[in-house]
Design a protein around this motif. Sequence first.
Motif, PDB file in Angstrom:
ATOM      1  N   ARG A  58       2.738   7.840 -17.127  1.00 62.52           N
ATOM      2  CA  ARG A  58       3.623   8.937 -16.719  1.00 62.52           C
ATOM      3  C   ARG A  58       3.282   9.458 -15.328  1.00 62.52           C
ATOM      4  O   ARG A  58       4.160   9.869 -14.584  1.00 62.52           O
ATOM      5  N   PHE A  59       1.996   9.438 -14.974  1.00 61.78           N
ATOM      6  CA  PHE A  59       1.575   9.949 -13.674  1.00 61.78           C
ATOM      7  C   PHE A  59       1.654   8.892 -12.573  1.00 61.78           C
ATOM      8  O   PHE A  59       1.677   9.232 -11.397  1.00 61.78           O
ATOM      9  N   CYS A  60       1.664   7.625 -12.940  1.00 66.55           N
ATOM     10  CA  CYS A  60       1.604   6.541 -11.954  1.00 66.55           C
ATOM     11  C   CYS A  60       2.796   5.589 -12.041  1.00 66.55           C
ATOM     12  O   CYS A  60       2.738   4.480 -11.502  1.00 66.55           O
ATOM     13  N   GLU A  61       3.847   5.998 -12.679  1.00 63.31           N
ATOM     14  CA  GLU A  61       4.989   5.122 -12.909  1.00 63.31           C
ATOM     15  C   GLU A  61       5.562   4.549 -11.609  1.00 63.31           C
ATOM     16  O   GLU A  61       5.969   3.390 -11.554  1.00 63.31           O
ATOM     17  N   TYR A  62       5.605   5.338 -10.548  1.00 66.88           N
ATOM     18  CA  TYR A  62       6.196   4.897  -9.289  1.00 66.88           C
ATOM     19  C   TYR A  62       5.142   4.646  -8.217  1.00 66.88           C
ATOM     20  O   TYR A  62       5.439   4.664  -7.027  1.00 66.88           O
ATOM     21  N   SER A  63       3.929   4.370  -8.626  1.00 73.72           N
ATOM     22  CA  SER A  63       2.837   4.139  -7.686  1.00 73.72           C
ATOM     23  C   SER A  63       2.842   2.708  -7.160  1.00 73.72           C
ATOM     24  O   SER A  63       3.364   1.805  -7.788  1.00 73.72           O
ATOM     25  N   HIS A  64       2.208   2.563  -6.014  1.00 72.65           N
ATOM     26  CA  HIS A  64       2.001   1.255  -5.411  1.00 72.65           C
ATOM     27  C   HIS A  64       0.506   0.998  -5.343  1.00 72.65           C
ATOM     28  O   HIS A  64      -0.249   1.852  -4.896  1.00 72.65           O
ATOM     29  N   ILE A  65       0.081  -0.182  -5.769  1.00 75.78           N
ATOM     30  CA  ILE A  65      -1.337  -0.522  -5.774  1.00 75.78           C
ATOM     31  C   ILE A  65      -1.605  -1.537  -4.667  1.00 75.78           C
ATOM     32  O   ILE A  65      -0.912  -2.555  -4.566  1.00 75.78           O
ATOM     33  N   HIS A  66      -2.610  -1.232  -3.859  1.00 77.11           N
ATOM     34  CA  HIS A  66      -3.039  -2.118  -2.778  1.00 77.11           C
ATOM     35  C   HIS A  66      -4.510  -2.442  -2.994  1.00 77.11           C
ATOM     36  O   HIS A  66      -5.325  -1.551  -3.177  1.00 77.11           O
ATOM     37  N   ILE A  67      -4.841  -3.712  -2.974  1.00 69.16           N
ATOM     38  CA  ILE A  67      -6.231  -4.142  -3.096  1.00 69.16           C
ATOM     39  C   ILE A  67      -6.882  -4.016  -1.726  1.00 69.16           C
ATOM     40  O   ILE A  67      -6.360  -4.492  -0.724  1.00 69.16           O
ATOM     41  N   LEU A  68      -8.032  -3.336  -1.689  1.00 67.75           N
ATOM     42  CA  LEU A  68      -8.747  -3.133  -0.422  1.00 67.75           C
ATOM     43  C   LEU A  68      -9.847  -4.158  -0.252  1.00 67.75           C
ATOM     44  O   LEU A  68     -10.371  -4.699  -1.161  1.00 67.75           O
TER      45      LEU A  68
END
Length: 68
Positions: A58-68
Amino acid sequence: MRCRIDHCRYELVKDLFLSADSLVANVEKEGNATIVTLQNGCSRDDIMKFMSQDPLYRFCEYSHIHIL
């Protein structure tokens, strides 16, 4: 492995990420993003699976994940 999660409010998700101590080693805030450091041996797939579960979803539904 470190992941930068954009559009995910640190204040709301910090404790949820830290509750998965077998997956997450550290959580920190960087600007408007949340930086999650994974335990050794954990992969992007592991964090994606964890983030797809409620209540974190619910808190991260529209998040984008980038590997650093």
